[in-house]
Design an enzyme around this catalytic site. Sequence first.
Site, PDB file in Angstrom:
ATOM      1  N   GLU A 104      -3.025   8.539  -5.689  1.00 41.18           N
ATOM      2  CA  GLU A 104      -3.562   7.561  -6.898  1.00 41.18           C
ATOM      3  C   GLU A 104      -4.380   7.439  -7.478  1.00 41.18           C
ATOM      4  OE1 GLU A 104      -2.087   3.690  -4.944  1.00 41.18           O
ATOM      5  OE2 GLU A 104      -4.229   2.880  -5.695  1.00 41.18           O
ATOM      6  N   HIS A 122      -1.563   0.319  -9.920  1.00 48.17           N
ATOM      7  CA  HIS A 122      -2.132  -0.219  -8.769  1.00 48.17           C
ATOM      8  C   HIS A 122      -2.695  -1.436 -10.061  1.00 48.17           C
ATOM      9  CE1 HIS A 122      -4.168  -0.383  -4.595  1.00 48.17           C
ATOM     10  NE2 HIS A 122      -3.834  -1.427  -5.024  1.00 48.17           N
ATOM     11  N   ARG A 130       0.686  -1.105  -0.148  1.00 48.63           N
ATOM     12  CA  ARG A 130       0.024  -0.096  -0.006  1.00 48.63           C
ATOM     13  C   ARG A 130       0.841   1.282   0.192  1.00 48.63           C
ATOM     14  NH1 ARG A 130      -3.689  -2.732  -1.347  1.00 48.63           N
ATOM     15  NH2 ARG A 130      -5.716  -3.197  -0.390  1.00 48.63           N
TER      16      ARG A 130
END
Length: 306
Positions: free
Chosen positions: A245, A264, A216
């Site tokens: 993000e 991601h 993370r």
Amino acid sequence: LEEVGEWEHYDGREDSAELREHLSRSDALMTTWHSPFLRMEMFGNPRRVRLIAHCGGELKARMEPEVVERLTVANAPGPMAAPVAEMALAMVLTLVRRLPEYDRAMRAGRIRTNEEVSRGETVRGRRVGIVGFGRIGRAFARMVAPLGAELYVSDPYCSDETAAEYGAKKAETEELLRTSSVVVLAAGLTDETRGMLDARTLALMPDGAYLVNVGRGGLVEMEALLAELRTGRLSAALDVTDPFEPLPPEHELRRLPNVLLTPHVAAGGVEMRHALGETAAAEVARFFRGERLENVVTPEMLARMT
């Protein structure tokens, strides 16, 4: 699902009267990343729902802790572990083998001679530190160990014996950072791990070390990492970032040559998502057949999860 009962579909992303109507007549609920955030009061009284099967791994952003305390909740972490570990390995190899650097040089027309040979461009013999040794960390250890890496693990919930099963040794986080030329972050984001890599701990990493984050973004303090990357002392591969993000188009990380960025996507694509759904559906079938569930999440587990 059709083998054990009837199913209905709700595609809203917010709480609504329609959703509560579904819940009032459902014995089990399957959720996804875009499902409404669940609170106990949404299930009504008397409550009919007995099981929640989530098509994914993390739960804290999906429901309040009381839901896990009062209902049977299962997740589907298995299908994501191997793809994320695979991405971590790909990032390690890309950095260590200096692929972006060589690619840029080739495109610029630079000719490399046989006399220009650099050191340290293989994983074999390197000390690789893994922070977080859950499903992803263990899958990564299985993949990288055959390449001849010397593995170290930092995880308060991992025993020496478990680490040894994967060819690794336990180490405190600061020792791991100080002695590893490659550090892979695969830990969950909790109050204890948030910002664990700050200016002080990043400074412990050796010159020329590589940092790979497939956990993370919040595990790393962004400004502290940027300060290190600007100097060129470290290189990084980041699948996750925080507090942004996705990263804004003008973000400095996009311009630094010693940073490898992916949006991601470490967990993979359509095949992985199908596997998540199949895993969660299988839990629903086991529940109604009276069989033991494979992925129940307890309140104690939730406290250690992202």
